[in-house]
Scaffold this motif. Structure first.
Motif, PDB file in Angstrom:
ATOM      1  N   UNK A 115       0.873  -1.219  -0.008  1.00 36.79           N
ATOM      2  CA  UNK A 115       0.092  -0.071   0.062  1.00 36.79           C
ATOM      3  C   UNK A 115       1.073   1.185  -0.178  1.00 36.79           C
ATOM      4  N   UNK A 116       0.617   2.221  -0.912  1.00 32.01           N
ATOM      5  CA  UNK A 116       1.280   3.616  -0.828  1.00 32.01           C
ATOM      6  C   UNK A 116       1.296   4.159   0.643  1.00 32.01           C
ATOM      7  N   UNK A 117       2.459   4.456   0.960  1.00 28.47           N
ATOM      8  CA  UNK A 117       2.902   5.067   2.059  1.00 28.47           C
ATOM      9  C   UNK A 117       2.774   4.276   3.336  1.00 28.47           C
ATOM     10  N   UNK A 118       2.918   2.860   3.410  1.00 29.52           N
ATOM     11  CA  UNK A 118       2.918   1.777   4.339  1.00 29.52           C
ATOM     12  C   UNK A 118       4.373   1.215   3.909  1.00 29.52           C
ATOM     13  N   UNK A 119       4.952   0.936   5.332  1.00 27.70           N
ATOM     14  CA  UNK A 119       6.211   0.001   5.079  1.00 27.70           C
ATOM     15  C   UNK A 119       5.784  -1.461   5.036  1.00 27.70           C
ATOM     16  N   UNK A 120       6.678  -2.494   4.508  1.00 28.17           N
ATOM     17  CA  UNK A 120       6.477  -3.760   4.468  1.00 28.17           C
ATOM     18  C   UNK A 120       7.282  -4.250   5.712  1.00 28.17           C
ATOM     19  N   UNK A 121       6.425  -5.286   6.462  1.00 25.32           N
ATOM     20  CA  UNK A 121       6.899  -5.651   7.686  1.00 25.32           C
ATOM     21  C   UNK A 121       7.347  -7.232   7.355  1.00 25.32           C
ATOM     22  N   UNK A 122       8.505  -7.532   7.742  1.00 24.87           N
ATOM     23  CA  UNK A 122       9.174  -8.920   7.617  1.00 24.87           C
ATOM     24  C   UNK A 122       9.586  -9.530   9.002  1.00 24.87           C
ATOM     25  N   UNK A 123       8.991 -10.778   9.277  1.00 23.84           N
ATOM     26  CA  UNK A 123       9.316 -11.567  10.325  1.00 23.84           C
ATOM     27  C   UNK A 123      10.433 -12.208  10.196  1.00 23.84           C
ATOM     28  N   UNK A 124      11.443 -12.390  11.163  1.00 20.39           N
ATOM     29  CA  UNK A 124      12.617 -13.241  11.003  1.00 20.39           C
ATOM     30  C   UNK A 124      12.472 -14.264  12.146  1.00 20.39           C
ATOM     31  N   UNK A 125      13.331 -15.343  11.964  1.00 18.31           N
ATOM     32  CA  UNK A 125      13.778 -16.317  12.754  1.00 18.31           C
ATOM     33  C   UNK A 125      15.108 -16.596  12.823  1.00 18.31           C
ATOM     34  N   UNK A 126      15.681 -17.171  13.926  1.00 21.60           N
ATOM     35  CA  UNK A 126      17.124 -17.406  13.683  1.00 21.60           C
ATOM     36  C   UNK A 126      17.344 -18.746  12.928  1.00 21.60           C
ATOM     37  N   UNK A 127      18.298 -18.556  12.249  1.00 23.89           N
ATOM     38  CA  UNK A 127      18.858 -19.684  11.445  1.00 23.89           C
ATOM     39  C   UNK A 127      19.327 -20.810  12.220  1.00 23.89           C
TER      40      UNK A 127
END
Length: 399
Positions: free
Chosen positions: A90-102
């Motif tokens: 969406x314009x004006x919105x950040x993308x959110x990434x979820x991380x997990x440990x290797x």
């Protein structure tokens, strides 16, 4: 009224009292947090605008491909894995990434990363739900409180049991508002029941009692849906088998076979896998006669060795996003399973509706406002119920 009916009503009153007092604290927390979570994304963005809002210098700048953004995130966090890619931008919105440990690496300090989709710049990070990070994690913490009391699996089970008891108590409370049949009653039955729906604010005690009784009646349909959906969401291992006795249900994600050892590096890379998943979804749309409207997310689960592709389709009912999905083998790209929110299995259609009603994902702004009021009403009914019990207890002591 016969003695048998009087005795039954007495038992119902006792059951309602015990259940209400047992559930009051839980329902106050669930009701108030739920009222706020209706506006979860808006409140989180208001609290953390520097992370969740973006301002591009050039409005015509095209966002970077989401899978390319994932690669950029991976390059900056080599000790972690980004296993889910949000595809709806969406314009004006950040993308959110979820991380997990290797595998074999230490736990991550932060597991949620906010990325500007037009530049790839990391805007911020946090450990989701960790309230020790203060206001930055307020909304995720409230979410944890709402569905598990921030106690993990134990809290999820506990609130599932609370929801089941709440369902039963809702029915009992409704029955207690019904007037007893009387041969010599001057007014008809419906006329006498109408009194239960009215508020009399002439005294504090009368207002408390009427708020509890009339408030419960006015909100009863939504209260029952919230209790039922809470039970379904928290304890699907109990709810779904009971529902399957009456209607068909598609295999759930939990039923996908687990690998003996996780497949951390599938043969298909993310770009190739996404192209294959997109092609498979188009084939399914033609076969099942539905329309793909937009992509939602793309994820990989090493425990089952499968990619999961979610889209928004004509089978979805929610206002935003989609849950029409397929599962694809990470090595071969073969279709393994599908899940459709409506139109395939009656039980899943029902669960889709009650869960989206619970989360105010349907009905637009008007329904969000209604659920906000209902959440506050849940807390109000619990508090007034305790106040009524305290007053009657004091009266019994005096007598």
């Amino acid at each position: 009224m016969s003695r048998r009916k009087a005795s039954l009503r007495g038992w119902l009153v006792l059951a309602h009292r015990i259940a209400g007092l047992s559930l009051a604290a839980f329902l106050v927390v669930a009701g108030l947090t739920g009222s706020l979570l209706v506006w979860n994304s808006d409140l989180d963005a208001a609290i953390n605008p520097q992370w969740l809002r973006t301002t591009s210098a050039d409005p015509s700048t095209r966002p970077i491909d989401a899978l390319a953004l994932r690669d950029m995130v991976q390059a900056q966090y080599p000790h972690a894995l980004a296993l889910r890619v949000p595809l709806a931008q969406e314009p004006g919105h950040a993308l959110v990434f979820l991380l997990r440990p290797r595998p074999g690496k230490a736990p991550l300090e932060n597991d949620e990363v906010f990325v500007d989709p037009t530049s790839g710049k990391i805007l911020g990070e946090r450990r989701w739900g960790d309230i020790t990070q203060t206001w930055r994690n307020l909304m995720p913490f409230l979410y944890q409180l709402h569905y598990s009391l921030a106690l993990g699996a134990v809290g999820t089970w506990l609130l599932g049991l609370v929801s089941l008891l709440w369902m039963v108590d809702s029915v009992i409370g409704f029955c207690l508002t019904l007037p007893a049949s009387a041969k010599n009653a001057k007014r008809p039955w419906l006329g006498r029941w109408a009194r239960a729906w009215k508020l009399d604010m002439q005294s504090r005690w009368r207002a408390t009692f009427d708020l509890h009784r009339a408030g419960g009646l006015w909100l009863w349909p939504l209260l029952f849906v919230l209790a039922w959906s809470s039970f379904a969401l928290n304890l699907p291992q109990w709810h779904d088998p009971m529902l399957r006795a009456f209607s068909a249900q598609q295999p759930s994600t939990a039923e996908l076979p687990r690998r003996k050892t996780p497949l951390w590096q599938p043969a298909l890379g993310w770009q190739a896998a996404h192209a294959q998943a997109h092609s498979l979804m188009q084939q399914l749309a033609q076969q099942q006669k539905f329309q793909v409207l937009a992509e939602s997310s793309f994820a990989y689960d090493p425990r089952v060795g499968l990619y999961r592709y979610d889209v928004r389709s004509s089978l979805d009912i929610k206002d935003e996003g989609g849950s029409t999905r397929l599962f694809m083998d990470g090595d071969s790209g073969a279709l393994v399973a599908t899940w459709f929110p409506t139109g395939t299995a009656g039980a899943d259609t029902l669960i889709t509706w009650i869960s989206n009603l619970h989360m105010a994902s349907v009905g637009g702004l008007a329904y969000k406002l209604l659920i906000t009021v209902t959440g506050a009403g849940v807390a109000m009914l619990s508090v007034t119920g305790v106040l009524i019990w305290l007053r009657k207890r004091a009266a019994r002591k005096k007598s």
